[in-house]
Design a protein around this motif. Structure first.
Motif, mmCIF file in Angstrom:
data_model
loop_
_atom_site.group_PDB
_atom_site.id
_atom_site.type_symbol
_atom_site.label_atom_id
_atom_site.label_comp_id
_atom_site.label_asym_id
_atom_site.label_seq_id
_atom_site.Cartn_x
_atom_site.Cartn_y
_atom_site.Cartn_z
ATOM 1 N N ARG A 170 -5.405 14.632 6.063
ATOM 2 C CA ARG A 170 -6.409 15.671 6.141
ATOM 3 C C ARG A 170 -6.899 16.069 4.764
ATOM 4 N NH1 ARG A 170 -3.724 19.677 9.093
ATOM 5 N NH2 ARG A 170 -3.143 20.653 7.135
ATOM 6 N N ASP A 171 -5.934 16.302 3.899
ATOM 7 C CA ASP A 171 -6.305 16.742 2.561
ATOM 8 C C ASP A 171 -7.124 15.693 1.842
ATOM 9 O OD1 ASP A 171 -5.040 18.975 3.135
ATOM 10 O OD2 ASP A 171 -3.268 18.632 1.883
ATOM 11 N N GLN A 172 -6.659 14.462 1.987
ATOM 12 C CA GLN A 172 -7.359 13.402 1.262
ATOM 13 C C GLN A 172 -8.783 13.220 1.765
ATOM 14 O OE1 GLN A 172 -5.367 9.640 1.226
ATOM 15 N NE2 GLN A 172 -7.129 8.671 0.244
ATOM 16 N N GLU A 228 -15.861 15.711 0.408
ATOM 17 C CA GLU A 228 -16.565 16.660 -0.437
ATOM 18 C C GLU A 228 -17.234 15.944 -1.606
ATOM 19 O OE1 GLU A 228 -14.744 20.726 -1.882
ATOM 20 O OE2 GLU A 228 -14.687 20.314 0.272
ATOM 21 N N ARG A 252 -9.885 17.333 10.872
ATOM 22 C CA ARG A 252 -8.616 17.601 11.553
ATOM 23 C C ARG A 252 -8.013 16.275 11.958
ATOM 24 N NH1 ARG A 252 -10.975 21.680 15.680
ATOM 25 N NH2 ARG A 252 -12.094 22.887 14.122
ATOM 26 N N ASN A 289 -10.641 15.374 3.341
ATOM 27 C CA ASN A 289 -11.473 16.522 2.960
ATOM 28 C C ASN A 289 -11.961 16.401 1.532
ATOM 29 O OD1 ASN A 289 -11.832 18.117 5.174
ATOM 30 N ND2 ASN A 289 -9.804 19.056 5.004
ATOM 31 N N ARG A 290 -11.048 16.011 0.685
ATOM 32 C CA ARG A 290 -11.381 15.891 -0.732
ATOM 33 C C ARG A 290 -12.456 14.819 -0.932
ATOM 34 N NH1 ARG A 290 -6.208 15.723 -2.231
ATOM 35 N NH2 ARG A 290 -6.252 13.452 -2.371
ATOM 36 N N LYS A 308 -0.980 16.002 7.274
ATOM 37 C CA LYS A 308 -1.476 16.880 6.212
ATOM 38 C C LYS A 308 -2.087 16.059 5.079
ATOM 39 C CE LYS A 308 -0.020 20.777 3.339
ATOM 40 N NZ LYS A 308 -0.667 20.239 2.174
ATOM 41 N N GLU A 309 -1.402 14.985 4.755
ATOM 42 C CA GLU A 309 -1.896 14.175 3.638
ATOM 43 C C GLU A 309 -3.261 13.569 3.964
ATOM 44 O OE1 GLU A 309 0.835 11.268 2.180
ATOM 45 O OE2 GLU A 309 2.387 12.791 1.887
ATOM 46 N N ASN A 366 -14.821 19.714 7.630
ATOM 47 C CA ASN A 366 -13.458 20.110 7.950
ATOM 48 C C ASN A 366 -12.852 19.003 8.812
ATOM 49 O OD1 ASN A 366 -11.174 21.525 8.384
ATOM 50 N ND2 ASN A 366 -12.036 22.747 10.070
#
Lengths: 360, 448, 356
Positions: A284-286, A292, A339, A288-289, A281-282, A337
């Motif tokens: 992925r979030d990082q 962006e 994954r 993605n951020r 999760k970490e 996105n």
């Protein structure tokens, strides 16, 4: 008698060829074979050319001249040097940042046009003191480490961008692509240190990506072979494989692109107690951020370094391709996105400590 | 055996005496066979008289029944008509008996021991085959072939060629396998040039009308009956020369450059492998010296930069251009090869050592040539001798120089041009109606 | 009776055009959907080859020259063949010039063109002098020697492909039909004309020829698309030798050699050699049979080669080459499309006459 005369004529012709011939014969030890060419701004003239010539002993010889054009400068170097100069093995062209500000189109054109320069050579921009970087020598140097720095077989990592002369030429002429050129500086213990990536629009530098952003750039372009992502303290994952899928849409408003990036990672370092799911999760979030932000930055430069125009080619008409950079690219909507899939093939099992508590 | 007028016999006698009076081994002896007196004319060095006489005595001479003569081993009765024919018979080692009442007989006597027995080959080293080799005696050689190949299709034609000195040759082929055109062309040429002198192999090729200057031999020579049999099976015409311990198979085609007929003794895979190696060695030995010059002086951009730098280093201090350098070392190499070929076997290795190791080492250390060149040239020489026969190797050795010179002028384009020329040359070469670029002599297919 | 070498020669002659002149013209002729002009050219070729071979198969043992002079009389045949002769000569000159320039630029920058083209012409002279059947035999050697280089230089750059540059794939206006460069591409047809001059036992059937044309079509497509996929259309049209540039983009460690365009030039000039030699020997046979029956082959050829050599020296630059290519394309259309049709029709006439 007749055949005798024919023979004589043949012999004379042969001798003429032999005596006059060997136009291109120049022994290899009678020529310098420069590997790196630095193109900087001269103090008096337009260009300052520095050639780096390695020899088998590991030493590097430097030759330098200033002139209004590159070929003239090389000519001047040739005049003064004790051997001739053969550019066929030129593998890296380094541009001074100041030269780049004036545009590199002419230089790239020169490199492509010159039939003694191989277009598979690399280009890079020196984003530091030009002379210092060029004259930086670490000893003992293996003769070609300047080239190995960019070689995918040797020293290249996904944190570096890389662009060859032909790619630069293509981007320069292309309707649907811009180039990203690596920025270099002299290293402390190594020859060069990678500083980031220059984002070019046409032939001008418009912005800069730092090392992490370059990594994402490479990830997006699919130039991928192994690399680590650091998430938090003590946590980093190693990317084993990445799959990229682009979903293109074209509406009246313009193009929109949704990209799925699937990463197969293994955990390199993690503090105990952190589960794989959490790490996933970490990451992925990082990512993605970061993606962006990077995309926003690139879009802000109005430069299509990611080559998105090329992806849209199947859907575009010739007319639309021609207008891509000016009309359509600014209208691009882009989403990413990421994954992440943790495949644990490194020696430690993820759930091992749970088993231990169970036994207790 | 024939009867003539005593007068004619008289004149024959005097003719013989006159013709051979300075030949110290020419003898005339009075002999008694079966109670009758004869005069025997013969060459002492060719005929074993006592043995012949004892055999003749055992059989006795039947004047009426010629058949009996013919049925006896090693005896032959002929009808000499002219003096000239008598000369020829004598020179071929026959015995002439002149009896009373105008009786003339030419007899195939027991020969003096001049031929060596069948031995193992001297110039070839077969690995897995029969080890007997041809000798000098034509009949023995034909016998060897007959023994190796029991077939009623095997045709053997004996002819004699030459006017001054006469040479017996045998034309051997397999009926039904060899193309009729080939046989016809060979026979025609032999017929046409029957009066040419034949002493050397070159005479033979000239008689067969092969071009004077060829880059590759138009025949395959072999010392081994086994190989000759394979050549016959492959549809070639074999010519055996008397007093010559080699068989010549015509015509040679391109695949003979890299295949020996003895390859068929090995498993198929091995055979293919060996032939591939030889094919590669053919290409290497022709191109390597040229390639050295190309890479070194005309098109150094072909070398990778790492290599380019080391090569440049190794040539550092060599005073002359790489063409001259290569020519010098090549000359030296040819000298070593030539010097070792005819030396006794126990001195050969010494020369190899002096030439190869000491000189090679010294010449590099003295900076006269670069060490890369030595490597390249030795590789070229070795691959040259990996070819199937010495004759082929010489042609390749020669052409190497052409390649060298052309590629020093035109670089890789020159190298290419030289190879293209060789292909064209091979394609245009036709011997005995068979194009040189054929897969086999049997079929009609033509290519490389 | 092995026809394999003929097949190979047919193949090689087409490849010769694919490695010179053809791909860049195709690239320039269309700005999109490049496969379309290529496909059209090959469809036309298929048709023409069919007519040509049909005409020949009716009269085995006769060459096209015999057919022409039978149908149209001696002077008629001379008239019919004249443009063909001019075409052959021009084609030979242009190809020789093109290749010598290519050799000079890439391999021998300091060697004058007169030297490189001298070797070129000399080799072609030798080949043509030995005759068509020798060339057919030699084509096998060529195949073995050059095919590795050909495949190598065509396919080595696959790693640098960007498939998306293939788009757009459809050109609904067929705009290439109005570009002269498209017609220059028809030089590739010259590869089948020799079939009419071979001894009849070496001729191939239409089925084989069609299959071959198919294979060659694939090669031609590859040749056109390799530079396109690497550089994109916008960039590729800037290059004089796009395939050459494409092979220069490759850097692989396992390839022992460094400067890969050399291999492209080697294969291209090798193929050019065989093409020029074959065309020369055709030229020689035609001249000899129809115009100068008394002259010796060797001298005709020598004179032609001298003219060829002189003409090569005379062409000043690439622009002139372009101009001549445009002129030649008209002749080419006549010789490769018109001429086979004439041959076909003449055989029809003759058959009627025979029947009547």
């Amino acid at each position: 008698m007749k055949s005798f005369r024919v023979k004589i004529i043949a012999v004379i012709m042969g001798m003429m060829v032999l005596l006059e011939g060997c136009w291109d014969m120049k022994d290899i030890n009678k020529a310098y074979l420069p590997v790196v060419m630095g193109i900087g701004k001269g103090s008096k003239e337009k260009y300052k050319i520095i050639l780096e010539i390695p020899d088998a002993a590991g030493k590097i010889q430097f030759l330098e001249k200033e002139a209004k054009s590159i070929s003239k400068a090389i000519d001047l170097i040739r005049t003064d040097s004790e051997k001739s100069i053969n550019l066929v093995h030129l593998r890296l062209m380094l541009f001074d940042r100041k030269v780049v500000d004036d545009g590199i189109r002419d230089i790239i054109d020169y490199a492509v046009r010159a039939n003694d320069i191989s277009i598979k050579g690399m280009i890079a921009i020196v984003d530091a003191d030009f002379d210092k970087t060029l004259y930086h020598v670490i000893s003992p140097t293996p003769e070609i480490s300047t080239y190995d720095f960019f070689s995918k077989e040797a020293g290249w990592t996904p944190n570096q961008s890389l662009v060859t002369i032909w790619e630069a030429y293509r981007s320069q002429n292309s309707y649907s692509e811009d180039m990203a050129v690596p920025l270099l500086q002299n290293g402390e213990r190594t020859i060069y240190a990678f500083k980031g990536t220059a984002v070019m629009r046409e032939d001008r530098m418009v912005g800069k990506l730092n090392r992490e952003e370059t990594f994402l750039y490479n990830l997006f372009k699919g130039n991928y072979s192994g690399g680590t992502i650091e998430i938090a303290e003590n946590t980093s994952v190693l990317i084993k494989q990445s799959k990229i899928k682009h979903h293109r849409h074209w509406s009246d408003k313009g193009p929109s692109l949704a990209t799925d990036i699937t990463l197969d990672v293994v955990i390199a370092e993690s503090p105990s107690g952190k589960s794989n799911v959490q790490i996933e999760k970490e990451v992925r979030d990082q990512l993605n951020r970061n993606f962006e932000m990077t995309l926003k930055k690139i879009k802000g430069y109005r430069s299509d370094v990611l080559g998105i125009g090329v992806m849209y080619r199947p859907q575009l008409t010739e007319e639309q391709i021609k207008n891509w950079k000016s009309k359509w690219f600014p209208k691009l909507e882009q989403k990413i996105n990421v994954r992440v899939n943790v495949i644990n093939e490194i020696l430690i099992k993820d759930e091992a400590h749970l088993d231990q508590t169970f036994i207790r | 055996m024939q009867h003539f007028d005593p007068e004619i016999v008289q004149s024959l006698e005097s003719g013989l005496q006159e013709r051979f009076h300075q030949r110290s081994d020419f003898l005339c002896k009075h002999v008694v066979i079966a109670g009758e007196k004869f005069k025997a004319y013969y060459f002492r060095t060719l005929v074993n008289l006592p043995k012949t006489l004892s055999i003749l005595n055992q059989i006795g001479i039947d004047r009426k029944n010629d058949l009996k003569w013919n049925s006896i081993h090693s005896m032959e009765v002929d009808a000499p008509v002219s003096l000239n024919e008598l000369y020829n018979h004598l020179l071929r080692g026959k015995l002439i008996l002149l009896g009373q009442e105008g009786f003339v007989a030419v007899i195939e006597p027991e020969h003096a021991e001049l031929s060596r027995p069948v031995m193992s080959p001297n110039s070839e080293n077969p690995l897995q085959s029969a080890f007997d080799a041809f000798t000098e005696d034509l009949d023995t050689n034909i016998g060897l072939i007959r023994k190796k190949m029991i077939s009623d299709q095997l045709v053997i034609e004996t002819r004699s060629v030459g006017s001054q000195s006469i040479k017996k040759i045998a034309l051997v082929y397999l009926k039904g396998t060899t193309l009729p055109e080939v046989i016809e062309s060979v026979e025609k040429k032999l017929e046409e040039n029957a009066h040419h002198e034949l002493t050397t192999v070159r005479d033979l090729t000239q008689i067969l009308g092969h071009p004077k200057f060829t880059l590759i031999p138009t025949y395959i020579s072999s010392e081994l009956p086994e190989e000759t049999v394979q050549n016959l099976l492959n549809g070639k015409v074999v010519i055996l020369m008397d007093q010559f311990s080699f068989a010549f198979a015509f015509p040679a085609i391109v695949s003979d450059l890299w295949s020996t007929t003895l390859d068929v003794q090995y498993p198929l895979l091995f055979q293919q492998f060996l032939r591939t190696i030889r094919g590669a060695s053919l290409l290497l030995s022709v191109t390597l010296p040229g390639l050295y010059v190309v890479l070194n002086s005309v098109n150094p951009e072909l070398l990778r930069i790492q290599l380019a730098i080391t090569v440049a280093k190794s040539r550092e201090g060599v005073p002359y251009p790489s063409l001259i350098e290569a020519l010098l070392v090549l000359l030296l190499l040819e000298l070593i090869v030539e010097a070792t070929i005819r030396l006794p076997k126990n001195i050969g290795p010494t020369i190899t050592m002096i030439g190869g190791i000491l000189l090679g080492q010294a010449i590099v250390q003295a900076k006269l040539v670069s060490n890369l060149l030595i490597i390249i040239l030795v590789a070229s020489a070795i691959s040259n001798f990996a070819l199937t026969s010495y004759m082929n190797a010489v042609g390749v050795r020669l052409y190497k120089y052409v390649v060298l010179v052309v590629s020093s002028i035109f670089g890789i384009w020159g190298l290419e041009a030289a190879l293209v020329w060789v292909i064209l040359y091979f394609a245009s070469l036709t011997t005995c109606t068979v194009p040189y670029l054929s897969w086999s002599v049997k079929g009609k297919t033509a290519d490389e | 009776m092995n026809k394999f070498p003929t097949i190979i020669l047919f193949f090689l002659l087409h490849l010769a055009s694919i490695f010179a002149i053809f791909p860049e013209r195709m690239m320039v002729s269309a700005s999109k959907g490049h496969w379309m002009p290529v496909a059209i050219i090959f469809l036309v070729e298929l048709l023409v080859v069919r007519l040509y071979l049909k005409a020949l198969s009716k009269f085995p043992g006769k060459t096209i020259l015999d057919l022409c002079s039978d149908a149209a009389g001696k002077w008629g045949a001379r008239l019919i063949v004249l443009p063909l002769l001019v075409f052959l000569f021009l084609e030979v000159v242009l190809l020789t010039y093109y290749l010598s320039v290519e050799i000079r630029t890439v391999l021998l920058p300091k060697t004058p063109t007169y030297a490189t083209s001298a070797i070129f012409v000399a080799l072609c002279f030798y080949g043509a002098w030995k005759g068509l059947s020798v060339m057919i035999r030699a084509s096998m050697g060529w195949f073995i020697l050059f095919m590795p280089f050909i495949l190598f230089s065509m396919l080595i750059s696959i790693g640098n492909f960007n498939v998306r540059y293939i788009f757009p794939v459809w050109d609904s206006q067929f705009s290439f039909l109005w570009r002269p460069d498209f017609y220059v591409g028809t030089v590739i047809f010259a590869g089948f004309l020799f079939l009419g001059m071979t001894p009849s036992h070496l001729r191939i059937r239409f089925g084989t020829a069609a299959a071959l044309v198919g294979v060659i079509f694939l090669f031609a497509l590859t040749a056109v698309y390799v530079p396109l996929l690497i550089f994109g259309q916008e960039t590729a049209i800037h290059f004089q030798y796009p395939m050459l540039m494409a092979s220069d983009t490759v850097d692989l460690e396992w390839v022992v050699f460094d400067w890969l365009p050399s291999f492209y030039v080697v294969s291209s000039s090798g193929l050019g050699l065989i093409k020029v030699a074959v065309l020369l020997s055709m030229l020689m046979t035609m001249l000899k049979q129809l115009y100068l029956p008394k002259a010796k082959n060797r001298w005709i050829l020598a004179v032609v080669c001298l003219f060829l050599y002189a003409a090569c020296q005379w062409i000043p630059n690439a622009k002139a080459l372009d101009k001549f290519l445009y002129i030649n394309s008209c002749l080419c259309l006549y010789s490769t499309i018109g001429f086979p049709i004439i041959v076909y029709l003449s055989t029809k006439w003759r058959r009627k006459e025979v029947r009547a």
